[in-house]
Design a protein around this motif. Structure first.
Motif, PDB file in Angstrom:
ATOM      1  N   SER A  16       0.827  -1.197   0.000  1.00 39.46           N
ATOM      2  CA  SER A  16       0.000   0.000   0.000  1.00 39.46           C
ATOM      3  C   SER A  16       0.872   1.261   0.000  1.00 39.46           C
ATOM      4  CB  SER A  16      -0.920  -0.004   1.230  1.00 39.46           C
ATOM      5  OG  SER A  16      -1.689   1.176   1.284  1.00 39.46           O
ATOM      6  N   VAL A  17       1.915   1.269   0.823  1.00 36.76           N
ATOM      7  CA  VAL A  17       2.837   2.407   0.845  1.00 36.76           C
ATOM      8  C   VAL A  17       3.562   2.525  -0.498  1.00 36.76           C
ATOM      9  CG1 VAL A  17       4.953   3.318   1.903  1.00 36.76           C
ATOM     10  CG2 VAL A  17       3.126   2.402   3.355  1.00 36.76           C
ATOM     11  N   GLY A  18       3.971   1.384  -1.076  1.00 35.74           N
ATOM     12  CA  GLY A  18       4.607   1.401  -2.391  1.00 35.74           C
ATOM     13  C   GLY A  18       3.696   2.005  -3.444  1.00 35.74           C
ATOM     14  N   HIS A  19       2.423   1.651  -3.391  1.00 39.54           N
ATOM     15  CA  HIS A  19       1.432   2.204  -4.314  1.00 39.54           C
ATOM     16  C   HIS A  19       1.306   3.720  -4.113  1.00 39.54           C
ATOM     17  CE1 HIS A  19      -2.838   3.098  -5.475  1.00 39.54           C
ATOM     18  NE2 HIS A  19      -2.368   2.568  -6.582  1.00 39.54           N
ATOM     19  N   ASP A  20       1.235   4.149  -2.863  1.00 38.64           N
ATOM     20  CA  ASP A  20       1.151   5.583  -2.570  1.00 38.64           C
ATOM     21  C   ASP A  20       2.392   6.325  -3.067  1.00 38.64           C
ATOM     22  OD1 ASP A  20      -1.303   5.135  -1.353  1.00 38.64           O
ATOM     23  OD2 ASP A  20      -0.504   5.250   0.691  1.00 38.64           O
ATOM     24  N   MET A  21       3.557   5.722  -2.865  1.00 39.07           N
ATOM     25  CA  MET A  21       4.799   6.343  -3.331  1.00 39.07           C
ATOM     26  C   MET A  21       4.828   6.441  -4.847  1.00 39.07           C
ATOM     27  SD  MET A  21       6.642   7.346  -0.837  1.00 39.07           S
ATOM     28  CE  MET A  21       8.129   7.651  -1.754  1.00 39.07           C
ATOM     29  N   ALA A  22       4.428   5.380  -5.517  1.00 34.34           N
ATOM     30  CA  ALA A  22       4.405   5.392  -6.981  1.00 34.34           C
ATOM     31  C   ALA A  22       3.454   6.473  -7.491  1.00 34.34           C
ATOM     32  CB  ALA A  22       4.005   4.015  -7.511  1.00 34.34           C
ATOM     33  N   ARG A  23       2.302   6.587  -6.867  1.00 33.32           N
ATOM     34  CA  ARG A  23       1.346   7.626  -7.261  1.00 33.32           C
ATOM     35  C   ARG A  23       1.957   9.013  -7.045  1.00 33.32           C
ATOM     36  NH1 ARG A  23      -3.534   6.758  -4.222  1.00 33.32           N
ATOM     37  NH2 ARG A  23      -4.280   5.492  -5.942  1.00 33.32           N
ATOM     38  N   ALA A  24       2.616   9.220  -5.907  1.00 35.59           N
ATOM     39  CA  ALA A  24       3.224  10.517  -5.618  1.00 35.59           C
ATOM     40  C   ALA A  24       4.342  10.844  -6.609  1.00 35.59           C
ATOM     41  CB  ALA A  24       3.758  10.538  -4.188  1.00 35.59           C
ATOM     42  N   VAL A  25       5.162   9.839  -6.924  1.00 37.14           N
ATOM     43  CA  VAL A  25       6.246  10.056  -7.890  1.00 37.14           C
ATOM     44  C   VAL A  25       5.658  10.427  -9.247  1.00 37.14           C
ATOM     45  CG1 VAL A  25       8.088   8.896  -9.177  1.00 37.14           C
ATOM     46  CG2 VAL A  25       7.941   8.614  -6.707  1.00 37.14           C
ATOM     47  N   ARG A  26       4.624   9.732  -9.660  1.00 36.36           N
ATOM     48  CA  ARG A  26       3.977   9.980 -10.957  1.00 36.36           C
ATOM     49  C   ARG A  26       3.409  11.396 -11.044  1.00 36.36           C
ATOM     50  NH1 ARG A  26       4.001   7.790 -16.085  1.00 36.36           N
ATOM     51  NH2 ARG A  26       3.219   5.714 -15.924  1.00 36.36           N
ATOM     52  N   ARG A  27       2.859  11.862  -9.929  1.00 36.92           N
ATOM     53  CA  ARG A  27       2.211  13.175  -9.901  1.00 36.92           C
ATOM     54  C   ARG A  27       3.175  14.310  -9.553  1.00 36.92           C
ATOM     55  NH1 ARG A  27      -3.434  11.579  -6.805  1.00 36.92           N
ATOM     56  NH2 ARG A  27      -4.179  10.174  -8.425  1.00 36.92           N
ATOM     57  N   LEU A  54      11.137  -2.433  -0.582  1.00 31.38           N
ATOM     58  CA  LEU A  54      10.469  -2.331  -1.869  1.00 31.38           C
ATOM     59  C   LEU A  54      11.020  -1.100  -2.582  1.00 31.38           C
ATOM     60  CD1 LEU A  54       8.074  -3.589  -3.497  1.00 31.38           C
ATOM     61  CD2 LEU A  54       6.635  -1.825  -2.466  1.00 31.38           C
ATOM     62  N   HIS A  55      11.470  -1.299  -3.815  1.00 32.49           N
ATOM     63  CA  HIS A  55      11.992  -0.190  -4.620  1.00 32.49           C
ATOM     64  C   HIS A  55      10.847   0.426  -5.423  1.00 32.49           C
ATOM     65  CE1 HIS A  55      16.258  -1.504  -4.224  1.00 32.49           C
ATOM     66  NE2 HIS A  55      15.697  -2.707  -4.137  1.00 32.49           N
ATOM     67  N   VAL A  56      10.759   1.745  -5.430  1.00 37.25           N
ATOM     68  CA  VAL A  56       9.847   2.479  -6.299  1.00 37.25           C
ATOM     69  C   VAL A  56      10.759   3.360  -7.153  1.00 37.25           C
ATOM     70  CG1 VAL A  56       7.934   4.117  -6.433  1.00 37.25           C
ATOM     71  CG2 VAL A  56       7.997   2.425  -4.587  1.00 37.25           C
ATOM     72  N   ILE A  57      10.887   3.002  -8.429  1.00 36.00           N
ATOM     73  CA  ILE A  57      11.916   3.592  -9.289  1.00 36.00           C
ATOM     74  C   ILE A  57      11.278   4.404 -10.409  1.00 36.00           C
ATOM     75  CG2 ILE A  57      13.900   3.076 -10.762  1.00 36.00           C
ATOM     76  CD1 ILE A  57      13.916   0.267  -9.275  1.00 36.00           C
ATOM     77  N   PRO A  58      11.476   5.733 -10.402  1.00 31.18           N
ATOM     78  CA  PRO A  58      10.971   6.529 -11.522  1.00 31.18           C
ATOM     79  C   PRO A  58      11.788   6.219 -12.771  1.00 31.18           C
ATOM     80  CG  PRO A  58      12.167   7.931  -9.962  1.00 31.18           C
ATOM     81  CD  PRO A  58      12.154   6.541  -9.404  1.00 31.18           C
ATOM     82  N   ARG A  59      11.113   6.124 -13.913  1.00 33.43           N
ATOM     83  CA  ARG A  59      11.778   5.736 -15.157  1.00 33.43           C
ATOM     84  C   ARG A  59      11.589   6.788 -16.236  1.00 33.43           C
ATOM     85  NH1 ARG A  59      13.040   0.656 -16.063  1.00 33.43           N
ATOM     86  NH2 ARG A  59      14.365   1.746 -17.526  1.00 33.43           N
ATOM     87  N   TYR A  60      12.618   6.886 -17.083  1.00 30.39           N
ATOM     88  CA  TYR A  60      12.624   7.832 -18.185  1.00 30.39           C
ATOM     89  C   TYR A  60      13.153   7.117 -19.424  1.00 30.39           C
ATOM     90  CZ  TYR A  60      12.416  10.949 -14.201  1.00 30.39           C
ATOM     91  OH  TYR A  60      12.057  11.556 -13.033  1.00 30.39           O
ATOM     92  N   ALA A  61      12.622   7.446 -20.587  1.00 35.71           N
ATOM     93  CA  ALA A  61      13.117   6.862 -21.835  1.00 35.71           C
ATOM     94  C   ALA A  61      14.613   7.126 -21.947  1.00 35.71           C
ATOM     95  CB  ALA A  61      12.380   7.465 -23.035  1.00 35.71           C
ATOM     96  N   GLY A  62      15.373   6.078 -22.257  1.00 39.82           N
ATOM     97  CA  GLY A  62      16.808   6.217 -22.444  1.00 39.82           C
ATOM     98  C   GLY A  62      17.599   6.368 -21.160  1.00 39.82           C
ATOM     99  N   ASP A  63      16.995   6.045 -20.000  1.00 38.50           N
ATOM    100  CA  ASP A  63      17.728   6.222 -18.741  1.00 38.50           C
ATOM    101  C   ASP A  63      18.810   5.160 -18.519  1.00 38.50           C
ATOM    102  OD1 ASP A  63      16.236   3.999 -17.893  1.00 38.50           O
ATOM    103  OD2 ASP A  63      15.006   5.134 -16.485  1.00 38.50           O
ATOM    104  N   GLY A  64      18.855   4.147 -19.375  1.00 34.48           N
ATOM    105  CA  GLY A  64      19.913   3.139 -19.285  1.00 34.48           C
ATOM    106  C   GLY A  64      19.680   2.046 -18.262  1.00 34.48           C
ATOM    107  N   TRP A  65      18.595   2.117 -17.529  1.00 35.74           N
ATOM    108  CA  TRP A  65      18.297   1.111 -16.511  1.00 35.74           C
ATOM    109  C   TRP A  65      17.409   0.057 -17.137  1.00 35.74           C
ATOM    110  CZ3 TRP A  65      14.784  -1.183 -13.147  1.00 35.74           C
ATOM    111  CH2 TRP A  65      15.292  -1.608 -11.919  1.00 35.74           C
TER     112      TRP A  65
END
Length: 94
Positions: A16-27, A54-65
């Motif tokens: 649930s916290v991971g979901h909240d973090m992902a939502r916050a990162v997205r917004r 639990l990792h919550v990782i923001p992603r970007y096109a071409g970030d190499g990850w």
């Protein structure tokens, strides 16, 4: 403590916290294009320090990850056998 050691309530809370973090990162102003939510449990699963997180990782096109495994597709019979073994393990924990 690994994933298997978590009780149901703690596990549900972490997700649930991971979901909240992902939502916050997205917004957020980070303006990421995607998010990976990742759990590594065990050394062969890329866990370098044995503890649960639990990792919550923001992603970007071409970030190499990347998480693209270079492994062959398993045969259907092996997948079916794996599924049966998991069903038996679930039944034995009831």
């Amino acid at each position: 403590m690994g994933l298997e050691d978590l009780d149901g309530a703690t596990s549900a809370h972490v997700w649930s916290v991971g979901h909240d973090m992902a939502r916050a990162v997205r917004r957020s102003k980070l303006r990421c294009e995607g998010i990976n939510v990742l759990l590594c449990d065990g050394e062969v699963a890329f866990q370098t320090v044995f503890h649960f997180h639990l990792h919550v990782i923001p992603r970007y096109a071409g970030d190499g990850w990347t998480l693209k495994p270079d492994s062959p597709e398993r045969e259907r019979s092996l997948l079916d056998s794996d599924a049966q073994a998991i069903k038996e393990a679930i039944a034995s924990t009831d």
